[in-house]
Design an enzyme around this catalytic site. Structure first.
Site, PDB file in Angstrom:
ATOM      1  N   ARG A  74       0.832  -1.211   0.000  1.00 10.26           N
ATOM      2  CA  ARG A  74       0.000   0.000   0.000  1.00 10.26           C
ATOM      3  C   ARG A  74       0.866   1.260   0.000  1.00 10.26           C
ATOM      4  O   ARG A  74       0.372   2.354  -0.284  1.00 10.26           O
ATOM      5  CB  ARG A  74      -0.920  -0.007   1.211  1.00 10.26           C
ATOM      6  CG  ARG A  74      -1.837  -1.220   1.278  1.00 10.26           C
ATOM      7  CD  ARG A  74      -2.520  -1.338   2.624  1.00 10.26           C
ATOM      8  NE  ARG A  74      -3.409  -0.213   2.880  1.00 10.26           N
ATOM      9  CZ  ARG A  74      -3.941   0.070   4.066  1.00 10.26           C
ATOM     10  NH1 ARG A  74      -3.635  -0.683   5.119  1.00 10.26           N
ATOM     11  NH2 ARG A  74      -4.745   1.093   4.206  1.00 10.26           N
ATOM     12  N   HIS A  95      -1.341   7.374   6.893  1.00  9.35           N
ATOM     13  CA  HIS A  95      -1.992   7.466   8.185  1.00  9.35           C
ATOM     14  C   HIS A  95      -1.077   8.314   9.042  1.00  9.35           C
ATOM     15  O   HIS A  95      -0.061   7.813   9.536  1.00  9.35           O
ATOM     16  CB  HIS A  95      -2.163   6.088   8.805  1.00  9.35           C
ATOM     17  CG  HIS A  95      -2.881   5.089   7.927  1.00  9.35           C
ATOM     18  ND1 HIS A  95      -2.249   4.374   6.926  1.00  9.35           N
ATOM     19  CD2 HIS A  95      -4.183   4.702   7.903  1.00  9.35           C
ATOM     20  CE1 HIS A  95      -3.133   3.561   6.339  1.00  9.35           C
ATOM     21  NE2 HIS A  95      -4.319   3.749   6.906  1.00  9.35           N
ATOM     22  N   HIS A 145      -5.618  -2.150  13.560  1.00 10.93           N
ATOM     23  CA  HIS A 145      -6.951  -2.722  13.689  1.00 10.93           C
ATOM     24  C   HIS A 145      -7.049  -3.581  14.955  1.00 10.93           C
ATOM     25  O   HIS A 145      -8.131  -3.754  15.516  1.00 10.93           O
ATOM     26  CB  HIS A 145      -7.290  -3.607  12.471  1.00 10.93           C
ATOM     27  CG  HIS A 145      -7.515  -2.831  11.214  1.00 10.93           C
ATOM     28  ND1 HIS A 145      -6.500  -2.538  10.340  1.00 10.93           N
ATOM     29  CD2 HIS A 145      -8.645  -2.294  10.682  1.00 10.93           C
ATOM     30  CE1 HIS A 145      -6.986  -1.853   9.320  1.00 10.93           C
ATOM     31  NE2 HIS A 145      -8.289  -1.691   9.501  1.00 10.93           N
ATOM     32  N   ASP A 188      -8.880   7.713  11.431  1.00 14.64           N
ATOM     33  CA  ASP A 188      -9.077   6.332  11.021  1.00 14.64           C
ATOM     34  C   ASP A 188     -10.265   5.813  11.840  1.00 14.64           C
ATOM     35  O   ASP A 188     -10.697   6.436  12.817  1.00 14.64           O
ATOM     36  CB  ASP A 188      -7.815   5.513  11.292  1.00 14.64           C
ATOM     37  CG  ASP A 188      -7.658   4.336  10.332  1.00 14.64           C
ATOM     38  OD1 ASP A 188      -8.646   3.979   9.659  1.00 14.64           O
ATOM     39  OD2 ASP A 188      -6.546   3.771  10.264  1.00 14.64           O
TER      40      ASP A 188
END
Length: 501
Positions: free
Chosen positions: A147, A178, A190, A262
């Site tokens: 990514r 981020h 996460h 986020d």
């Protein structure tokens, strides 16, 4: 009754609180609660793969939303790489960031991003949670990897800026993420709170460089990372830190756009501060919009946050002026998206194959000096694909691999896929005398995968290894790296293997 309570009763604060939420929902049409909330102050929604069938359906969905509120911000998490929502059914027709970084042609990056922007704008999407501006300086990173544009801060910075320019030229607001940088970690936010141990000099030279480039390029939004960075704030994660959001991003870096969190249901913050507590603290620290709905996507979740925000203002925990400032910034972004949508209404996409062209340019082939494998392959092959556990950001629904395109170019090709518990002693069984192709993702990160590939190469030293992740470990007589597992990358790999376009 106090003036503050009068405002609550009049609906003033609930409307302000709703304005700063960016909730998700379930379904391919907006549920009644979302339509009702749009009339009651909700300023934004976010779409995920569960909301997408195709571009025409998304256009109809966003038209329904705009019938309720013409300036609603419609966000999506579309990185145009392994993380895709718009093309989750088939895989992205564009390469991701690592592939673009491998090519290192900022004009190409800008063209790919603009092409995406025009497509998203045509579907009614106005804010994209991209580009990923993280420097993937830790090869063992479980959530960033392909990514990122790469491990070199200068490269990541120039491509982040190009991606921002391209997407926004296509009529969609970009959101660099981020902040202040998720690249140097082995923890997925996460699941837990990553800790970035770099000192301030290192942060300036590495993590922060792409965000400075994004701000200079005019990025409309920045997404916070749920990251503990002691050099910046030894106590609070970035999402909840006034030092980081206010002192660094606003005051020092000069960013004046919207700060988006986020997802606040992520365990890095929710486990420590609570779902609603994290949202309130983020707003108090300087965030302007609260992203929710990846895992919690119903009216109850939105109401819980709205009511908690109102209660925090009433109690004095969250100054009303701060909430009003956040809502104002969201409104300014909404106005930008309306203007961009109007200005870009005549926009056209680039060449139909711009994504495939970029994916082709990203393929790298490494052959050992003693290689006996000749490319292109000229007869049906046996493909073995090793599937690691995918992180939540990528999602389990998006197809990947090269077996399908290779089968179209070499009819009769067979494909098997193994996950960790299911790998046989001989992963190449079934190949016979046919060419053997071993497909991996982030081979360097998975012990079971490396062991399986090594066993296959001992039995078949002529096997071709195709890496669809970060090519940190190059092995085999012939190694092909695509720098991503998108549909475009799979096709580009199949073309190189067969010599057919």
């Amino acid at each position: 009754m106090s003036e503050r309570n009068q405002r609550v009763d009049s609906g003033h604060l609930p409307a302000l609180a709703a304005a700063v939420l960016q909730p998700g929902f379930v379904g391919t049409t907006p549920p009644p609660w979302v339509c009702r909330w749009l009339g009651e102050g909700l300023g934004s929604v976010v779409l995920f793969a569960r909301n997408v069938v195709d571009s025409a359906q998304v256009a109809a969905l966003t038209a329904t939303l705009r019938a309720e509120r013409p300036d609603v911000i419609v966000a999506i998490d579309e990185e145009a790489g392994d993380v895709t929502r718009l093309e989750s059914v088939h895989g992205s027709s564009r390469p991701g960031n690592l592939a673009l970084g491998a090519v290192d042609d900022p004009e190409l990056t800008e063209a790919v991003a603009r092409d995406l922007g025009v497509e998203l704008a045509a579907a009614g999407v106005t804010l994209n949670y991209a580009p990923d501006a993280d420097v993937n300086s830790n090869a063992d990173n479980p959530v960033i990897g392909v990514r990122s544009f790469g491990a070199d801060p200068a490269l990541v910075a120039r491509h982040t800026a190009a991606w921002v320019r391209g997407l926004q030229a296509g009529g969609v607001a970009a959101c660099a993420k981020h902040f202040p940088g998720h690249g140097d970690t082995r923890v997925d936010s996460h699941h837990d709170l990553p800790r970035i141990t770099a000192d301030r000099d290192r942060l300036d030279a590495c993590e922060l460089a792409p965000f400075r480039a994004a701000v200079a390029a005019g990025v409309q939004a920045v997404m916070t990372g749920h990251l503990l960075v002691p050099a910046l704030d030894p106590q609070l994660p970035a999402t909840l830190s006034q030092r980081i959001l206010g002192g660094l991003l606003r005051d020092e870096m000069g960013f004046s756009g919207v700060v988006v969190t986020d997802a606040v249901e992520m365990r890095a913050v929710a486990d420590r501060y609570g779902f609603a507590g994290a949202a309130v603290r983020a707003l108090a620290a300087g965030a302007d919009a609260i992203c929710i709905g990846g895992e919690r996507a119903d009216e109850q979740a939105a109401r819980e946050l709205r009511d908690a925000i109102v209660a925090a203002v009433v109690s004095g925990e969250l100054p009303e002026e701060r909430l009003a400032e956040a809502a104002k910034r969201v409104g300014q972004l909404a106005a930008w998206t309306v203007a961009a949508r109007t200005a870009g209404s005549a926009g056209t996409r680039g060449a139909a194959d711009v994504g495939l062209v970029a994916a082709r340019r990203a393929v790298r082939v490494t052959a050992a000096g003693t290689a006996t494998v000749a490319l292109p392959l000229t007869r049906a092959a046996h493909v073995v694909e090793f599937e690691p556990l995918r992180n939540i950001a990528i999602g389990a629904e998006t197809p990947w691999g090269i077996g399908a395109p290779l089968g179209e170019l070499l009819p009769g090709t067979s494909t098997v896929r193994y996950a960790e518990p299911d790998v046989p002693a001989d992963p190449g069984v079934g190949a016979g005398a046919r060419p053997l192709v071993l497909v991996v993702r982030d081979l360097h990160r998975h012990d079971w995968m490396r062991a399986a590939v090594q066993r296959a190469l001992v039995a078949r030293p002529d096997a071709v290894v195709v890496e669809l992740g970060v090519p940190e470990l190059v092995t085999g007589a012939v190694h092909l790296a695509t720098h991503g597992a998108t549909r475009a990358s799979g096709w580009a790999a199949a073309e190189v293997l067969t010599g057919v376009r």
